[in-house]
Scaffold this motif. Structure first.
Motif, PDB file in Angstrom:
ATOM      1  N   GLY A  97       0.375  -0.924   0.153  1.00 10.14           N
ATOM      2  CA  GLY A  97      -0.552  -0.206  -0.078  1.00 10.14           C
ATOM      3  C   GLY A  97       0.924   1.046  -0.229  1.00 10.14           C
ATOM      4  N   TYR A  98       2.367   0.821  -0.317  1.00  9.19           N
ATOM      5  CA  TYR A  98       2.827   2.003  -0.174  1.00  9.19           C
ATOM      6  C   TYR A  98       3.203   3.229  -1.588  1.00  9.19           C
ATOM      7  CZ  TYR A  98       4.399   0.967   4.599  1.00  9.19           C
ATOM      8  OH  TYR A  98       4.569   0.519   5.706  1.00  9.19           O
ATOM      9  N   ASP A  99       2.926   4.262  -1.550  1.00  9.17           N
ATOM     10  CA  ASP A  99       3.184   4.769  -3.312  1.00  9.17           C
ATOM     11  C   ASP A  99       3.828   5.234  -3.892  1.00  9.17           C
ATOM     12  OD1 ASP A  99       2.450   6.785  -1.308  1.00  9.17           O
ATOM     13  OD2 ASP A  99       1.033   7.498  -2.174  1.00  9.17           O
ATOM     14  N   ASN A 100       5.422   5.257  -3.530  1.00 10.81           N
ATOM     15  CA  ASN A 100       6.690   5.569  -3.036  1.00 10.81           C
ATOM     16  C   ASN A 100       7.475   5.253  -4.441  1.00 10.81           C
ATOM     17  OD1 ASN A 100       6.828   4.651  -0.071  1.00 10.81           O
ATOM     18  ND2 ASN A 100       7.880   5.845  -0.323  1.00 10.81           N
ATOM     19  N   HIS A 101       7.446   6.891  -5.273  1.00 13.42           N
ATOM     20  CA  HIS A 101       7.703   7.160  -6.548  1.00 13.42           C
ATOM     21  C   HIS A 101       8.721   5.610  -6.174  1.00 13.42           C
ATOM     22  CE1 HIS A 101       8.561   7.881 -10.555  1.00 13.42           C
ATOM     23  NE2 HIS A 101      10.440   8.395 -10.299  1.00 13.42           N
ATOM     24  N   PHE A 102       9.168   4.520  -7.603  1.00 10.94           N
ATOM     25  CA  PHE A 102      10.745   3.998  -7.610  1.00 10.94           C
ATOM     26  C   PHE A 102      11.571   4.551  -9.330  1.00 10.94           C
ATOM     27  CE2 PHE A 102       8.630   1.843  -4.686  1.00 10.94           C
ATOM     28  CZ  PHE A 102      10.318   0.540  -3.900  1.00 10.94           C
ATOM     29  N   ARG A 103      12.886   5.129  -9.495  1.00 13.48           N
ATOM     30  CA  ARG A 103      13.259   4.917 -10.806  1.00 13.48           C
ATOM     31  C   ARG A 103      13.062   4.159 -11.297  1.00 13.48           C
ATOM     32  NH1 ARG A 103      15.275   9.068  -7.057  1.00 13.48           N
ATOM     33  NH2 ARG A 103      15.238  11.318  -7.965  1.00 13.48           N
ATOM     34  N   THR A 104      14.023   3.564 -12.378  1.00  7.93           N
ATOM     35  CA  THR A 104      14.414   2.834 -13.163  1.00  7.93           C
ATOM     36  C   THR A 104      15.620   2.965 -12.645  1.00  7.93           C
ATOM     37  OG1 THR A 104      14.412   3.476 -14.857  1.00  7.93           O
ATOM     38  CG2 THR A 104      12.621   3.041 -14.710  1.00  7.93           C
ATOM     39  N   ILE A 105      16.374   1.495 -12.966  1.00  6.95           N
ATOM     40  CA  ILE A 105      17.574   1.339 -13.411  1.00  6.95           C
ATOM     41  C   ILE A 105      18.586   2.173 -13.486  1.00  6.95           C
ATOM     42  CG2 ILE A 105      19.692  -0.433 -12.897  1.00  6.95           C
ATOM     43  CD1 ILE A 105      17.771  -2.019 -11.836  1.00  6.95           C
ATOM     44  N   ASP A 106      17.847   2.729 -15.340  1.00  8.67           N
ATOM     45  CA  ASP A 106      17.952   3.377 -16.150  1.00  8.67           C
ATOM     46  C   ASP A 106      18.265   4.429 -15.995  1.00  8.67           C
ATOM     47  OD1 ASP A 106      18.660   1.280 -17.911  1.00  8.67           O
ATOM     48  OD2 ASP A 106      17.206   0.917 -19.107  1.00  8.67           O
ATOM     49  N   GLU A 107      17.356   5.015 -15.238  1.00  8.50           N
ATOM     50  CA  GLU A 107      16.783   6.568 -14.537  1.00  8.50           C
ATOM     51  C   GLU A 107      18.730   6.509 -13.388  1.00  8.50           C
ATOM     52  OE1 GLU A 107      12.157   7.629 -14.981  1.00  8.50           O
ATOM     53  OE2 GLU A 107      12.931   6.433 -13.221  1.00  8.50           O
ATOM     54  N   VAL A 108      18.436   5.575 -12.602  1.00 14.71           N
ATOM     55  CA  VAL A 108      19.574   6.046 -12.108  1.00 14.71           C
ATOM     56  C   VAL A 108      20.952   5.869 -12.131  1.00 14.71           C
ATOM     57  CG1 VAL A 108      21.117   4.435  -9.670  1.00 14.71           C
ATOM     58  CG2 VAL A 108      18.428   4.824 -10.189  1.00 14.71           C
ATOM     59  N   ASN A 109      21.813   5.261 -12.985  1.00 15.96           N
ATOM     60  CA  ASN A 109      22.072   5.473 -13.992  1.00 15.96           C
ATOM     61  C   ASN A 109      22.698   6.009 -15.149  1.00 15.96           C
ATOM     62  OD1 ASN A 109      22.428   2.229 -12.956  1.00 15.96           O
ATOM     63  ND2 ASN A 109      23.195   1.332 -14.966  1.00 15.96           N
ATOM     64  N   LYS A 110      21.731   6.451 -15.334  1.00 18.99           N
ATOM     65  CA  LYS A 110      21.597   8.236 -16.011  1.00 18.99           C
ATOM     66  C   LYS A 110      22.226   9.156 -15.623  1.00 18.99           C
ATOM     67  CE  LYS A 110      19.824  11.263 -19.431  1.00 18.99           C
ATOM     68  NZ  LYS A 110      19.846  12.535 -19.054  1.00 18.99           N
ATOM     69  N   GLY A 111      21.685   9.769 -13.766  1.00 18.91           N
ATOM     70  CA  GLY A 111      21.702  10.649 -13.113  1.00 18.91           C
ATOM     71  C   GLY A 111      23.820  10.408 -13.021  1.00 18.91           C
ATOM     72  N   ILE A 112      24.563   9.044 -12.804  1.00 19.47           N
ATOM     73  CA  ILE A 112      25.598   9.258 -11.939  1.00 19.47           C
ATOM     74  C   ILE A 112      26.119   9.024 -13.336  1.00 19.47           C
ATOM     75  CG2 ILE A 112      27.408   7.404 -11.806  1.00 19.47           C
ATOM     76  CD1 ILE A 112      24.722   6.008  -9.332  1.00 19.47           C
ATOM     77  N   LEU A 113      25.592   8.537 -14.495  1.00 17.07           N
ATOM     78  CA  LEU A 113      26.599   9.093 -15.987  1.00 17.07           C
ATOM     79  C   LEU A 113      26.610  10.534 -15.859  1.00 17.07           C
ATOM     80  CD1 LEU A 113      25.197   6.560 -18.035  1.00 17.07           C
ATOM     81  CD2 LEU A 113      27.286   6.607 -17.316  1.00 17.07           C
ATOM     82  N   ASP A 114      24.907  10.740 -16.055  1.00 16.51           N
ATOM     83  CA  ASP A 114      25.243  12.397 -16.200  1.00 16.51           C
ATOM     84  C   ASP A 114      26.234  13.190 -15.330  1.00 16.51           C
ATOM     85  OD1 ASP A 114      23.888  12.228 -18.130  1.00 16.51           O
ATOM     86  OD2 ASP A 114      21.974  13.076 -17.476  1.00 16.51           O
ATOM     87  N   GLN A 115      26.530  12.886 -14.031  1.00 12.47           N
ATOM     88  CA  GLN A 115      27.614  13.553 -12.769  1.00 12.47           C
ATOM     89  C   GLN A 115      29.012  14.011 -13.698  1.00 12.47           C
ATOM     90  OE1 GLN A 115      26.503  13.710  -8.515  1.00 12.47           O
ATOM     91  NE2 GLN A 115      25.265  12.199  -9.407  1.00 12.47           N
ATOM     92  N   LEU A 116      29.609  11.801 -14.307  1.00 12.62           N
ATOM     93  CA  LEU A 116      30.775  12.053 -14.561  1.00 12.62           C
ATOM     94  C   LEU A 116      31.199  13.003 -15.854  1.00 12.62           C
ATOM     95  CD1 LEU A 116      31.348   8.262 -13.500  1.00 12.62           C
ATOM     96  CD2 LEU A 116      31.966  10.045 -11.933  1.00 12.62           C
ATOM     97  N   GLY A 117      29.677  12.814 -16.365  1.00 10.83           N
ATOM     98  CA  GLY A 117      30.250  13.535 -17.930  1.00 10.83           C
ATOM     99  C   GLY A 117      30.785  12.415 -19.196  1.00 10.83           C
ATOM    100  N   ILE A 118      30.312  11.023 -18.829  1.00 11.41           N
ATOM    101  CA  ILE A 118      30.365  10.061 -19.469  1.00 11.41           C
ATOM    102  C   ILE A 118      29.383   9.528 -20.316  1.00 11.41           C
ATOM    103  CG2 ILE A 118      32.997   9.548 -18.415  1.00 11.41           C
ATOM    104  CD1 ILE A 118      31.830   7.176 -17.465  1.00 11.41           C
ATOM    105  N   SER A 119      29.327   8.455 -21.584  1.00 18.17           N
ATOM    106  CA  SER A 119      28.289   7.983 -21.762  1.00 18.17           C
ATOM    107  C   SER A 119      28.530   6.469 -21.859  1.00 18.17           C
ATOM    108  CB  SER A 119      28.356   7.644 -22.970  1.00 18.17           C
ATOM    109  OG  SER A 119      29.155   6.979 -24.187  1.00 18.17           O
ATOM    110  N   ILE A 120      27.456   5.621 -21.735  1.00 14.83           N
ATOM    111  CA  ILE A 120      27.145   4.109 -21.060  1.00 14.83           C
ATOM    112  C   ILE A 120      28.266   3.249 -21.640  1.00 14.83           C
ATOM    113  CG2 ILE A 120      25.391   3.571 -22.673  1.00 14.83           C
ATOM    114  CD1 ILE A 120      25.711   2.433 -18.811  1.00 14.83           C
TER     115      ILE A 120
END
Length: 739
Positions: free
Chosen positions: A527-550
């Motif tokens: 019954g919890y409605d917390n929003h879950f990011r996808t793994i790809d969304e988490v990975n994109k957030g890290i890659l954007d900070q590093l300034g590199i591509s997958i």
């Protein structure tokens, strides 16, 4: 300061298989012909991953031909292994295709431990868990839900606990392994040692280890650094009651009487001070409490220690001289599984003091500085609170941060959580999630473990095997192996910090899913409605900070941060800072004094075995990880499907036991399953040694069960270090009988 808080990653990030044993090609080193291009003719797919046959997380490249993984190689750029894989790493292929793996969700139909289950859909099993967990929360409060977890998917289940609002999470790596080490180091240097094992072995001129069988342990990279240093001529000093593989490479093997390590350390401190072998400049500038230390150890001479430890006084003096000759390019390792005698925090304090006397902090050949990636890992789900604030059940059951003030709340005390479940105090804990961990193989006493589980209304296990813990569970969720799943990019703190990437080498072979997907579905069903990011969304957030591509990670598996300075701050001429009350290395711990403990380590004699008894010692084999790999046929073949008990020759003769005889260990009314006697002079006469992870209860792991052997967890002691709250396992005595 009410309690210490450490990051999980900061805390945890310290042989070839014969061709006959392997039915597929393998490699220990990435071949020159290997690149990151698929061979269209052979239909080879290449993917990047990190190994999870242990928790070191070595970079691995997987090769799949026509849907079947046939080869694993180490990633050349990964700082954990630089292209190498150990036997366990290569045997990940067998784990993937092991017929004993869990294949579908299961719901218990018989009594706990009876082994009767029925297959279920995920929808049914998740609904079962959600209904019963919610019912328990309604009756007892949010704190009634608990978690014990170990592995990369643990973070998913920690999220679930945070969503629910329960504080009762415990990571066994603290109470069952590293806790006393981290606290002892923290009290001395103002920071934990970390699981990265930051000894600069490759540049060391002399290394010393106390029971840290570094050449037969988990860490490929650590062993590489040590062997590189030895190849350059470094001296190795090894202290252990047993002649291990590390002892075989040592210049000095000190065959110590079990339980007397602290006596040896204090005598070394005494001799180093009185012989003026210490680094006076470092001690004067960066240490506090030297005069108190000198006074405290004045009677702990090498001659005194010889009587306690069985190590000759001249050997002790030679050890000190070798370290001093190499200083500051020397290091004394604090060990890893420091859950021995209940004085383990002070044991580590003494090792920290010895290193401080050598002046080897953040110097080449001593201890290097651990660096971080400038990355903030996005949360995979949005959580409004990270711990219970107000309301009922706010107190932790395990006493972390309260009764045991230095125990980090984010890691908890598994040993005390289990005791709390049994006692029902300070409130009932009725739900337990177990992820990737087998309580019956690391909590002392099978019968007590069964009693603890019987106190629960709901026991849920997520694992790849039907382990003993799964055997006693109400619901079992089968997790995909690391070679079948995608997980969020992992940010690793190291000498050269980096990020590592996991992508599936093959589609799931069975009806299995990863921990992140499972937790999201459980949370929503509750019954919890917390929003879950996808793994790809988490990975994109890290890659954007590093300034590199997958593409960078798909090619190399890792991205390593260029680090040109800050590895050896002392050698670089920088002023050192220590996060202690005095701002210096505390030889005399003011915080220990404040908490009512000895500010300088003191030696207390431990109980010794009677003539017909042996102190039970146990540890790992180079082929196995904890109790996770004993069902792996390739690895079992490396030790000929045999489990040996090391027995001292003189006592074996008195007992009529010969090499190769079948024996059992006996403790009260407990008897182990059969082992093979290894009769030798290469173990202290007070001790018997067995490898960890055997004596299994579950027949659903066919090979592991058939191996027999002794379960150390059912025979060891269940003590507690009063400073860290961590366990003490080596205070137990056993007898040996011939079968």
């Amino acid at each position: 300061m009410a309690s210490l808080k450490m990051s999980r990653r900061g805390f945890l990030n310290t042989a070839a298989i014969s061709a006959a044993a392997l039915s597929v090609p393998f490699t220990l080193k990435r071949s020159a012909a290997s690149d990151n291009k698929a061979d269209d003719n052979k239909k080879i797919h290449i993917s990047q991953n990190w190994c999870e046959m242990c928790f070191w997380g070595c970079g691995v490249t997987a090769y799949n031909r026509e849907g079947r993984v046939f080869k694993l190689e180490g990633q050349p750029k990964c700082p954990k292994n630089y292209g190498k894989l150990c036997a366990r790493g290569n045997a990940g292929i067998y784990q993937l295709y092991d017929p004993d793996r869990l294949k579908k969700p299961l719901i218990r139909t018989g009594k706990r431990g009876e082994g009767k289950f029925r297959e279920a859909t995920y929808e049914e099993a998740i609904a079962y868990v959600a209904e019963r967990a919610n019912k328990a929360i309604e009756e007892y409060g949010k704190g009634t839900v608990s978690l014990i977890a170990h592995g990369s998917g643990e973070h998913a289940f920690i999220n679930l606990m945070n969503i629910i609002g329960s504080p009762n999470t415990a990571i066994p790596a603290y109470s069952q392994c590293l806790g006393s080490r981290e606290i002892g180091w923290f009290l001395t240097y103002g920071k934990g040692y970390t699981g990265n094992e930051p000894i600069d072995g490759a540049n060391s001129k002399c290394m010393m280890f106390f029971g840290r069988n570094v050449l037969e342990a988990l860490m490929v990279g650590e062993a590489q650094r040590v062997t590189e240093g030895l190849a350059k001529g470094a001296k190795l000093i090894y202290v252990d009651p047993r002649y291990s593989k590390t002892a075989a490479k040592a210049d000095i093997w000190a065959k110590i009487k079990p339980g007397t390590d602290l006596a040896l350390m204090l005598s070394m401190i005494n001799y180093i001070i009185n012989a003026k072998l210490y680094n006076a400049d470092f001690v004067d500038k960066y240490c506090s409490g030297f005069s108190e230390l000198k006074e405290s150890v004045k009677d702990n001479t090498p001659e005194w220690a010889e009587k306690e430890t069985n190590i000759p006084a001249e050997t002790i003096k030679n050890i000190c001289q070798e370290l001093s000759n190499a200083a500051p390019s020397c290091a004394i390792g604090p060990g890893r599984r420091l859950t021995r005698y209940g004085d383990d925090t002070q044991h580590v304090r003494a090792i920290g003091i010895l290193n401080a006397l050598m002046g080897n902090w953040h110097t080449p050949g001593g201890f290097y500085n651990i660096s971080k990636m400038d990355v903030v890992t996005p949360h995979i789900c949005e959580i409004e609170h990270t711990e219970v604030k107000g309301g009922e059940n706010v107190e932790r059951v395990d006493g972390a941060g309260s009764e045991y003030r230095l125990a980090p709340k984010n890691l908890g005390l598994e040993n005390k959580l289990m005791k709390g479940i049994l006692a029902g105090k300070p409130y009932p804990v009725k739900v337990l999630f177990a992820y990737g961990t087998n309580l019956f193989q690391h909590y002392p006493d099978y019968e007590e473990c069964k009693q603890i589980v019987d106190k629960l209304d709901l026991m849920v296990t997520c694992d790849i095997y039907l382990t003993e813990t799964a055997l006693y569970s109400d619901v079992i969720f089968p997790e995909s192996t690391y070679l079948e799943r995608k997980d969020p990019i992992s940010v690793v703190t190291e000498k050269y910090p980096y990020v590592k990437y996991r992508e599936p080498a093959t589609a799931p072979l069975h009806n299995t899913i990863g921990a992140y997907e499972l937790v999201e579905r459980i949370a929503k069903k509750m019954g919890y409605d917390n929003h879950f990011r996808t793994i790809d969304e988490v990975n994109k957030g890290i890659l954007d900070q590093l300034g590199i591509s997958i593409d960078v990670l798909k090619k190399d598996g890792v991205y390593v941060k260029p680090t040109f300075e800050g590895i050896y701050p002392q050698a670089e001429g920088k002023e050192l800072k220590f996060n202690t009350p005095s701002g210096k290395v505390e030889l005399y711990s003011t915080f220990c004094k404040k908490l009512g403990f000895d500010p300088i380590p003191k030696y207390t004699k431990h109980e010794m075995p009677k003539d017909n008894e042996f102190r039970l010692l146990f540890g790992r084999q180079s082929y196995h990880t904890h109790a996770r790999t004993q069902n792996n046929r390739w690895l079992l073949a490396l030790h000929n499907f045999e489990i040996k008990a090391w027995i001292p020759a003189k006592k074996a003769t008195r007992l009529g036991i010969m090499n190769g005889d079948k024996v059992r260990l006996v403790k009260g009314d407990k008897k182990s399953r059969e082992l093979t006697a290894y009769v030798t002079d290469e173990i202290h006469e007070d001790a018997v040694f067995i490898p960890h992870g055997y004596g299994r209860l579950t027949k659903f792991m066919e090979l592991a069960y058939a191996m027999g052997g002794a379960s150390d967890s059912n025979l060891c002691s269940n003590g507690t270090d009063p400073i860290s709250g961590a366990s003490a396992f080596h205070k137990a005595f056993v007898k040996i009988e011939k079968v």
